[in-house]
Design a protein around this motif. Sequence first.
Motif, PDB file in Angstrom:
ATOM      1  N   ASP A 194       4.668  16.769   4.393  1.00 23.47           N
ATOM      2  CA  ASP A 194       5.060  16.158   3.113  1.00 23.47           C
ATOM      3  C   ASP A 194       4.569  14.709   3.027  1.00 23.47           C
ATOM      4  O   ASP A 194       5.197  13.856   2.409  1.00 23.47           O
ATOM      5  N   MET A 195       3.431  14.443   3.659  1.00 22.26           N
ATOM      6  CA  MET A 195       2.832  13.107   3.594  1.00 22.26           C
ATOM      7  C   MET A 195       2.654  12.715   2.129  1.00 22.26           C
ATOM      8  O   MET A 195       2.342  13.548   1.284  1.00 22.26           O
ATOM      9  N   ASN A 196       2.872  11.451   1.834  1.00 23.55           N
ATOM     10  CA  ASN A 196       2.672  10.966   0.470  1.00 23.55           C
ATOM     11  C   ASN A 196       2.109   9.542   0.525  1.00 23.55           C
ATOM     12  O   ASN A 196       1.817   9.042   1.609  1.00 23.55           O
ATOM     13  N   CYS A 197       1.968   8.924  -0.631  1.00 25.58           N
ATOM     14  CA  CYS A 197       1.380   7.588  -0.686  1.00 25.58           C
ATOM     15  C   CYS A 197       2.149   6.613   0.205  1.00 25.58           C
ATOM     16  O   CYS A 197       1.557   5.738   0.842  1.00 25.58           O
ATOM     17  N   LYS A 198       3.476   6.781   0.249  1.00 28.89           N
ATOM     18  CA  LYS A 198       4.326   5.868   1.028  1.00 28.89           C
ATOM     19  C   LYS A 198       4.061   5.955   2.524  1.00 28.89           C
ATOM     20  O   LYS A 198       4.280   4.983   3.245  1.00 28.89           O
ATOM     21  N   SER A 199       3.602   7.112   2.993  1.00 23.66           N
ATOM     22  CA  SER A 199       3.361   7.285   4.431  1.00 23.66           C
ATOM     23  C   SER A 199       2.383   6.233   4.935  1.00 23.66           C
ATOM     24  O   SER A 199       2.460   5.803   6.079  1.00 23.66           O
ATOM     25  N   CYS A 200       1.444   5.811   4.109  1.00 23.82           N
ATOM     26  CA  CYS A 200       0.496   4.776   4.506  1.00 23.82           C
ATOM     27  C   CYS A 200       0.820   3.439   3.839  1.00 23.82           C
ATOM     28  O   CYS A 200       0.707   2.398   4.460  1.00 23.82           O
ATOM     29  N   HIS A 201       1.201   3.492   2.560  1.00 21.29           N
ATOM     30  CA  HIS A 201       1.343   2.243   1.804  1.00 21.29           C
ATOM     31  C   HIS A 201       2.728   1.623   1.862  1.00 21.29           C
ATOM     32  O   HIS A 201       2.896   0.468   1.456  1.00 21.29           O
ATOM     33  N   GLY A 202       3.717   2.375   2.336  1.00 21.14           N
ATOM     34  CA  GLY A 202       5.077   1.839   2.391  1.00 21.14           C
ATOM     35  C   GLY A 202       5.535   1.356   1.027  1.00 21.14           C
ATOM     36  O   GLY A 202       5.306   2.031   0.017  1.00 21.14           O
ATOM     37  N   LYS A 203       6.125   0.160   1.001  1.00 18.02           N
ATOM     38  CA  LYS A 203       6.667  -0.398  -0.256  1.00 18.02           C
ATOM     39  C   LYS A 203       5.582  -0.590  -1.313  1.00 18.02           C
ATOM     40  O   LYS A 203       5.864  -0.525  -2.505  1.00 18.02           O
ATOM     41  N   GLY A 204       4.354  -0.824  -0.870  1.00 21.91           N
ATOM     42  CA  GLY A 204       3.242  -1.023  -1.803  1.00 21.91           C
ATOM     43  C   GLY A 204       3.049   0.155  -2.748  1.00 21.91           C
ATOM     44  O   GLY A 204       2.475   0.005  -3.828  1.00 21.91           O
ATOM     45  N   ALA A 205       3.529   1.337  -2.325  1.00 27.64           N
ATOM     46  CA  ALA A 205       3.422   2.514  -3.191  1.00 27.64           C
ATOM     47  C   ALA A 205       4.482   2.465  -4.285  1.00 27.64           C
ATOM     48  O   ALA A 205       4.335   3.107  -5.328  1.00 27.64           O
ATOM     49  N   GLU A 206       5.549   1.705  -4.019  1.00 24.02           N
ATOM     50  CA  GLU A 206       6.620   1.617  -5.019  1.00 24.02           C
ATOM     51  C   GLU A 206       6.393   0.470  -5.989  1.00 24.02           C
ATOM     52  O   GLU A 206       6.604   0.614  -7.188  1.00 24.02           O
ATOM     53  N   ASP A 207       5.938  -0.689  -5.453  1.00 21.27           N
ATOM     54  CA  ASP A 207       5.721  -1.827  -6.353  1.00 21.27           C
ATOM     55  C   ASP A 207       4.343  -1.785  -7.013  1.00 21.27           C
ATOM     56  O   ASP A 207       4.008  -2.642  -7.823  1.00 21.27           O
ATOM     57  N   GLY A 208       3.530  -0.771  -6.651  1.00 22.57           N
ATOM     58  CA  GLY A 208       2.252  -0.577  -7.328  1.00 22.57           C
ATOM     59  C   GLY A 208       1.115  -1.455  -6.813  1.00 22.57           C
ATOM     60  O   GLY A 208       0.022  -1.406  -7.341  1.00 22.57           O
ATOM     61  N   SER A 209       1.362  -2.263  -5.760  1.00 24.38           N
ATOM     62  CA  SER A 209       0.298  -3.133  -5.244  1.00 24.38           C
ATOM     63  C   SER A 209      -0.668  -2.373  -4.335  1.00 24.38           C
ATOM     64  O   SER A 209      -1.835  -2.687  -4.261  1.00 24.38           O
ATOM     65  N   PHE A 210      -0.153  -1.371  -3.630  1.00 25.29           N
ATOM     66  CA  PHE A 210      -0.919  -0.548  -2.677  1.00 25.29           C
ATOM     67  C   PHE A 210      -1.669  -1.394  -1.661  1.00 25.29           C
ATOM     68  O   PHE A 210      -2.713  -1.011  -1.139  1.00 25.29           O
ATOM     69  N   GLU A 211      -1.132  -2.563  -1.404  1.00 25.01           N
ATOM     70  CA  GLU A 211      -1.781  -3.502  -0.502  1.00 25.01           C
ATOM     71  C   GLU A 211      -1.863  -2.937   0.917  1.00 25.01           C
ATOM     72  O   GLU A 211      -0.906  -2.368   1.427  1.00 25.01           O
ATOM     73  N   MET A 212      -3.011  -3.095   1.518  1.00 25.02           N
ATOM     74  CA  MET A 212      -3.202  -2.667   2.902  1.00 25.02           C
ATOM     75  C   MET A 212      -3.798  -3.838   3.670  1.00 25.02           C
ATOM     76  O   MET A 212      -4.506  -4.642   3.082  1.00 25.02           O
ATOM     77  N   PRO A 213      -3.568  -3.978   4.987  1.00 23.97           N
ATOM     78  CA  PRO A 213      -2.744  -3.101   5.823  1.00 23.97           C
ATOM     79  C   PRO A 213      -1.258  -3.185   5.471  1.00 23.97           C
ATOM     80  O   PRO A 213      -0.825  -4.145   4.833  1.00 23.97           O
ATOM     81  N   SER A 214      -0.513  -2.184   5.904  1.00 21.43           N
ATOM     82  CA  SER A 214       0.907  -2.127   5.619  1.00 21.43           C
ATOM     83  C   SER A 214       1.727  -2.588   6.821  1.00 21.43           C
ATOM     84  O   SER A 214       1.610  -2.033   7.912  1.00 21.43           O
ATOM     85  N   ALA A 215       2.563  -3.598   6.583  1.00 26.42           N
ATOM     86  CA  ALA A 215       3.425  -4.130   7.646  1.00 26.42           C
ATOM     87  C   ALA A 215       4.473  -3.114   8.071  1.00 26.42           C
ATOM     88  O   ALA A 215       5.129  -3.285   9.097  1.00 26.42           O
ATOM     89  N   GLU A 216       4.622  -2.044   7.286  1.00 22.87           N
ATOM     90  CA  GLU A 216       5.617  -1.029   7.652  1.00 22.87           C
ATOM     91  C   GLU A 216       5.083   0.022   8.625  1.00 22.87           C
ATOM     92  O   GLU A 216       5.835   0.803   9.170  1.00 22.87           O
ATOM     93  N   LEU A 217       3.770   0.048   8.811  1.00 24.21           N
ATOM     94  CA  LEU A 217       3.212   0.964   9.822  1.00 24.21           C
ATOM     95  C   LEU A 217       3.415   0.330  11.197  1.00 24.21           C
ATOM     96  O   LEU A 217       3.591  -0.886  11.292  1.00 24.21           O
ATOM     97  N   PRO A 218       3.393   1.147  12.268  1.00 25.25           N
ATOM     98  CA  PRO A 218       3.561   0.564  13.597  1.00 25.25           C
ATOM     99  C   PRO A 218       2.612  -0.614  13.809  1.00 25.25           C
ATOM    100  O   PRO A 218       1.434  -0.545  13.457  1.00 25.25           O
ATOM    101  N   VAL A 219       3.178  -1.713  14.353  1.00 17.92           N
ATOM    102  CA  VAL A 219       2.396  -2.930  14.603  1.00 17.92           C
ATOM    103  C   VAL A 219       1.648  -2.763  15.926  1.00 17.92           C
ATOM    104  O   VAL A 219       2.245  -2.429  16.945  1.00 17.92           O
TER     105      VAL A 219
END
Length: 163
Positions: A78-103
């Motif tokens: 059930d991977m979705n945009c949030k799996s990579c983009h985290g909050k960026g998928a919700e606020d529409g910025s889609f900014e990468m890299p994502s601080a919510e992925l493992p550091v």
Amino acid sequence: MGSVLRILPTMRFYSVALITLLAACGGSQPEAKAPPPPAPAPTAYKDMNLDQRKEFMEKVVLPEMKTTFAAFEPKFADMNCKSCHGKGAEDGSFEMPSAELPVLPNTPEKFAEYAKDPEHARWSKFMVEEVEPKMANLLQLKPFDPATKTGEFSCMACHTTEK
Ligand code: HEC
Ligand code: HEC
């Protein structure tokens, strides 16, 4: 000797039949191989605007990466945009890299230490062998080459590193 002579005509018949068959197959090939009419060149990822990138992520990147991730770990079915983009998928910025992925560790030495953990090693192998090259390929970006230290797409396109 006599028996060889006796089957020779038969062999000749087979080879003629074979040549005819091959010719028949060959004959139909040019039609099958005819180049398709030139398709309009698709826009390269780097030239896409934000809307085009969203659509491309939805139609191409997500389905492809979902398949790749789910084959490695079933929970990603059930991977979705949030799996990579985290909050960026919700606020529409889609900014990468994502601080919510493992550091990830910030030096090769620290990474070597980190990868001694079998779970980190298993994930890193999957990332190096599948995620990074597939994603780079989808985005038509050159994957980072540690030998020459060149390239456009690496782990750090998705992950942040320790400060
Ligand atoms: C497997 C991880 C992954 C998934 C899943 C994913 N993306 Fe992305 N996305 C990325 C990466 C990596 C980039 C940045 C590429 C680059 O420029 O280095 C990106 C870039 C973007 C951008 C461009 C951002 C910008 O600033 O130009 C948009 C928009 C976007 N994604 C939308 C989506 C949407 C919508 C979804 C879900 C349908 C999605 N993404 C799913 C990894 C992912
Ligand atoms: C397209 C985006 C993307 C790229 C590129 C990428 N990763 Fe990942 N990585 C992810 C996602 C998504 C996860 C899963 C996070 C989760 O569990 O939800 C992940 C998880 C990991 C994990 C697991 C960590 C943990 O604590 O569970 C490691 C280790 C890892 N990545 C290392 C790497 C390395 C090393 C590279 C470069 C060779 C890399 N990644 C490239 C998206 C990416």
